[in-house]
Structure formats: C-alpha cells, structure tokens
Enzyme design. Structure first.
Site, PDB file in Angstrom:
ATOM      1  N   SER A   1      43.721  31.613  28.196  1.00 29.19           N
ATOM      2  CA  SER A   1      45.171  31.620  28.447  1.00 29.19           C
ATOM      3  C   SER A   1      45.832  30.804  27.346  1.00 29.19           C
ATOM      4  O   SER A   1      45.171  29.982  26.696  1.00 29.19           O
ATOM      5  CB  SER A   1      45.451  30.961  29.801  1.00 29.19           C
ATOM      6  OG  SER A   1      46.817  30.633  29.944  1.00 29.19           O
TER       7      SER A   1
ATOM      8  N   TYR B   1      44.198  24.552  36.114  1.00 29.32           N
ATOM      9  CA  TYR B   1      44.201  25.764  35.290  1.00 29.32           C
ATOM     10  C   TYR B   1      44.041  25.391  33.821  1.00 29.32           C
ATOM     11  O   TYR B   1      43.218  25.970  33.100  1.00 29.32           O
ATOM     12  CB  TYR B   1      45.509  26.531  35.521  1.00 29.32           C
ATOM     13  CG  TYR B   1      45.548  27.930  34.977  1.00 29.32           C
ATOM     14  CD1 TYR B   1      44.890  28.974  35.624  1.00 29.32           C
ATOM     15  CD2 TYR B   1      46.264  28.226  33.825  1.00 29.32           C
ATOM     16  CE1 TYR B   1      44.945  30.267  35.132  1.00 29.32           C
ATOM     17  CE2 TYR B   1      46.327  29.520  33.326  1.00 29.32           C
ATOM     18  CZ  TYR B   1      45.659  30.546  33.987  1.00 29.32           C
ATOM     19  OH  TYR B   1      45.714  31.826  33.502  1.00 29.32           O
TER      20      TYR B   1
HETATM   21  P1  NAP Z   1      45.020  39.205  38.952  1.00 28.98           P
HETATM   22  O1  NAP Z   1      45.816  40.449  38.786  1.00 28.98           O
HETATM   23  O2  NAP Z   1      45.316  38.306  40.106  1.00 28.98           O
HETATM   24  O3  NAP Z   1      43.482  39.609  38.956  1.00 28.98           O
HETATM   25  C1  NAP Z   1      42.511  38.616  39.090  1.00 28.98           C
HETATM   26  C2  NAP Z   1      41.169  39.259  39.268  1.00 28.98           C
HETATM   27  O4  NAP Z   1      40.196  38.201  39.349  1.00 28.98           O
HETATM   28  C3  NAP Z   1      41.060  40.061  40.555  1.00 28.98           C
HETATM   29  O5  NAP Z   1      40.290  41.220  40.326  1.00 28.98           O
HETATM   30  C4  NAP Z   1      40.327  39.106  41.509  1.00 28.98           C
HETATM   31  O6  NAP Z   1      39.562  39.749  42.486  1.00 28.98           O
HETATM   32  C5  NAP Z   1      39.443  38.373  40.530  1.00 28.98           C
HETATM   33  N1  NAP Z   1      39.008  37.089  41.066  1.00 28.98           N
HETATM   34  C6  NAP Z   1      39.768  36.019  41.358  1.00 28.98           C
HETATM   35  N2  NAP Z   1      39.017  35.054  41.902  1.00 28.98           N
HETATM   36  C7  NAP Z   1      37.752  35.534  41.935  1.00 28.98           C
HETATM   37  C8  NAP Z   1      36.525  35.033  42.398  1.00 28.98           C
HETATM   38  N3  NAP Z   1      36.432  33.830  42.990  1.00 28.98           N
HETATM   39  N4  NAP Z   1      35.422  35.802  42.264  1.00 28.98           N
HETATM   40  C9  NAP Z   1      35.490  37.047  41.718  1.00 28.98           C
HETATM   41  N5  NAP Z   1      36.633  37.575  41.269  1.00 28.98           N
HETATM   42  C10 NAP Z   1      37.752  36.840  41.392  1.00 28.98           C
HETATM   43  O7  NAP Z   1      45.140  38.255  37.677  1.00 28.98           O
HETATM   44  P2  NAP Z   1      45.404  38.548  36.121  1.00 28.98           P
HETATM   45  O8  NAP Z   1      46.767  38.091  35.810  1.00 28.98           O
HETATM   46  O9  NAP Z   1      44.986  39.907  35.741  1.00 28.98           O
HETATM   47  O10 NAP Z   1      44.412  37.458  35.477  1.00 28.98           O
HETATM   48  C11 NAP Z   1      43.152  37.804  34.917  1.00 28.98           C
HETATM   49  C12 NAP Z   1      42.709  36.671  34.008  1.00 28.98           C
HETATM   50  O11 NAP Z   1      43.665  36.520  32.960  1.00 28.98           O
HETATM   51  C13 NAP Z   1      42.612  35.312  34.710  1.00 28.98           C
HETATM   52  O12 NAP Z   1      41.500  34.595  34.219  1.00 28.98           O
HETATM   53  C14 NAP Z   1      43.894  34.630  34.284  1.00 28.98           C
HETATM   54  O13 NAP Z   1      43.775  33.228  34.291  1.00 28.98           O
HETATM   55  C15 NAP Z   1      44.055  35.171  32.877  1.00 28.98           C
HETATM   56  N6  NAP Z   1      45.416  35.106  32.364  1.00 28.98           N
HETATM   57  C16 NAP Z   1      46.442  35.718  33.016  1.00 28.98           C
HETATM   58  C17 NAP Z   1      47.728  35.628  32.496  1.00 28.98           C
HETATM   59  C18 NAP Z   1      48.905  36.261  33.179  1.00 28.98           C
HETATM   60  O14 NAP Z   1      50.041  35.927  32.839  1.00 28.98           O
HETATM   61  N7  NAP Z   1      48.716  37.192  34.105  1.00 28.98           N
HETATM   62  C19 NAP Z   1      47.952  34.930  31.301  1.00 28.98           C
HETATM   63  C20 NAP Z   1      46.881  34.335  30.652  1.00 28.98           C
HETATM   64  C21 NAP Z   1      45.617  34.435  31.180  1.00 28.98           C
HETATM   65  P3  NAP Z   1      40.183  39.965  43.988  1.00 28.98           P
HETATM   66  O15 NAP Z   1      41.359  40.881  43.802  1.00 28.98           O
HETATM   67  O16 NAP Z   1      39.076  40.563  44.757  1.00 28.98           O
HETATM   68  O17 NAP Z   1      40.576  38.599  44.455  1.00 28.98           O
END
Ligand code: NAP
Length: 258
Positions: free
Chosen positions: A140, A153
């Site tokens: 991130s 985080y």
């Molecule tokens: P998201 O839509 O909430 O998706 C998160 C995914 O991670 C879901 O498939 C969820 O599975 C899975 N997950 C969460 N906790 C878990 C666990 N304990 N074990 C296995 N799977 C788990 O989030 P996203 O925004 O796409 O984020 C994905 C990654 O990108 C994360 O690492 C986040 O920190 C990073 N990121 C996001 C952003 C942003 O702005 N969105 C920016 C920078 C970095 P379930 O649905 O089954 O819970």
C-alpha cells in the site's frame, strides 16, 4: 493466441484474497494472460471468482498460522507447484493507538505480513528447483507513508516491504523476483466500507469524503481502479520484468510526489 498475448501460459498462480476488489482483478488478469489461478479467500466468496475464470478455490483464514500452512500444502498437493504467488489478502481497522485492540493489531500483522512469509516459505523450494518464480506482495502507499489511526495497517504494510527486499536479495540469482506494489486508494469493497464509515463519522457527503479524505493528497484526484493494479501485477509476473526485483512499486496517483 501467441505467447505475446498470453505471456503467463503454463504458469500456476496463487492469489490470496482473490475473491474481491484488487485480488479478483488480479486473478482475472493473470488468467487472461494464460496462467492457471488458484483463488483463496477467508469466506466462500472466492468460489464464484474461481468458477468464472476456470480456476480453483481454496478457503482459508490467513489469520490462522495453521490454516495458512495448510493452504500452501493443499495448493501444492493439488496443482503441483506455484510459479506466481500474489499475497493480496488484507483489511484495515481504524482506531487511535491507545484504543487499538491488541488482538486486531496482531491479527493484521499475521494476515498481511506473517501469512505472506509462510506462503513464500512453502513455494520457494519449488521455485528454486525450477529456476523461475514471481512473488508479488500487494502492500500500500501506507507502506511508504502513514496516516493517523492506521498504525497496524502501516506497520503490516511497511513490514511486508522490508520482507520483500530481504527476500529479493536472497533469491535474485535464482530466476526468482520479489516485489511489492503500493497503491493509494483503489475503488474496492474495502474502500466502500471506509467511505461509509467516514460519512457516518464526519457527516460529509460521499463526494466530500472521497475528495478530502481519500484522493485529496493525490495529483490525479481520482480513485484508482483494481484493473490498474492487476496490470502492474501481470507485468511483474512476466519474463519482461525479470530485472525488476526488491522494489516497492508505487501506484500512488502522485500522492508522495509532494
Ligand atoms: P477487499 O475488496 O476487501 O478484498 C479483500 C480480500 O482479502 C477478500 O477476498 C477477503 O476475503 C480477503 N481476506 C481478508 N482477510 C482475509 C483472511 N484473514 N484470510 C483470507 N483472506 C482474507 O479489499 P481490497 O481493497 O481489494 O484489498 C486487497 C489488498 O490491497 C489488501 O491487502 C489491501 O490492504 C491492499 N490495498 C488496498 C487499497 C485500496 O484502496 N483498496 C490500497 C492499497 C492497498 P473475504 O471476502 O472472504 O473476507
């Protein structure tokens, strides 16, 4: 289809958190580029994505060290190898340090820093044997800078970048690269939840929350789309990116330029 169109033909990938948002976009893109993709999620949500892309689904809660170890074992037993590991699963919890629940702090480090280490540890021997591997950790912009109330985080994401660099130095001569991708705000279910939380906490409208609290510090003033992160992931997974390793690749929309 030519190799140029399908640069990941015959590669096997594991995408954690591949059932939603960025992980789903990555699973879809790696599949389009020719890879066979295993999708992991905590809940059953990844099944639909795996079905849609012709991949396989592995339910596992990465908050558990045992479940994470079992996930790696199951994928390797079923698919024989992992060529591309994308450690993407993650979530956020927002609270000031003196109110931050200890168990949530530890769990966030487990899911976003320790579980990636565990999975790398399992797939690395095979990558070394074959002389080819790609490890891509979705960090991130909070791996480079921080925000108040996001201590766990920021700690987890700064930690995964340090891990990525050390790993890259260990395996650089063996055809294996390790990189982190550091996006700013991407429009996903995770950020939809943050927007809803901020609307309730501040009384601002959705548009005001996005403009002032999310894209405010960026140059582009727009949220990033998941397929933009997926495109960089696919590039880092390709042979063309063989000399890119040990990096923290910003997709920060100009956030850290000032
Ligand atoms: P998201 O839509 O909430 O998706 C998160 C995914 O991670 C879901 O498939 C969820 O599975 C899975 N997950 C969460 N906790 C878990 C666990 N304990 N074990 C296995 N799977 C788990 O989030 P996203 O925004 O796409 O984020 C994905 C990654 O990108 C994360 O690492 C986040 O920190 C990073 N990121 C996001 C952003 C942003 O702005 N969105 C920016 C920078 C970095 P379930 O649905 O089954 O819970």
């Amino acid at each position: 289809m030519t190799l140029a169109n399908r640069p990941l033909e015959n590669k096997i990938a594991l995408v954690t958190g591949g059932g939603s948002g960025i992980g789903q976009a990555i699973a879809e893109r790696l599949t389009a580029d020719g890879a066979t993709v295993a999708v992991n999620t905590r809940s059953g949500a990844g099944q639909a994505v795996a079905d849609a892309i012709g991949g396989s689904f592995y339910q596992a809660d990465l908050a558990s060290m045992d479940a994470t170890r079992a996930l790696g074992q199951r994928v390797l037993a079923d698919l024989g190898r992992v060529d591309i590991l994308v450690n993407n699963a993650g979530y956020n919890h927002i609270a000031p340090v003196d109110e931050f629940p200890e168990d949530i702090f530890v769990e966030m480090l487990q899911v976003m820093t320790v579980a990636p280490f565990q999975l790398v540890k399992q797939v690395l021997p095979g990558m070394k044997e074959r002389g080819w591997g790609r490890i891509i950790n979705i960090a991130s912009t909070h791996a480079i800078v921080a925000s108040p109330n996001k201590s766990a985080y920021a700690a987890a994401k700064h930690g995964i970048v340090g891990f990525t660099k050390s790993l890259a130095l260990e395996v650089g001569e063996l055809g294996i690269t390790a990189n982190a991708i550091c996006p700013a705000f991407v429009r996903t279910p995770m950020t939809e939840r943050q927007i809803a939380f901020q609307i309730q906490a501040t009384g601002l409208t959705e548009d005001e929350v996005i403009r002032t609290l999310m894209v405010g510090p960026s140059a582009t003033k727009r949220m990033i789309q998941p397929d933009e992160v997926a495109a960089l992931t696919a590039y880092l997974a390709s042979d063309a990116a063989r000399s890119i390793t040990g990096t923290a690749q910003l997709i920060d929309a100009g956030w850290t330029a000032s």
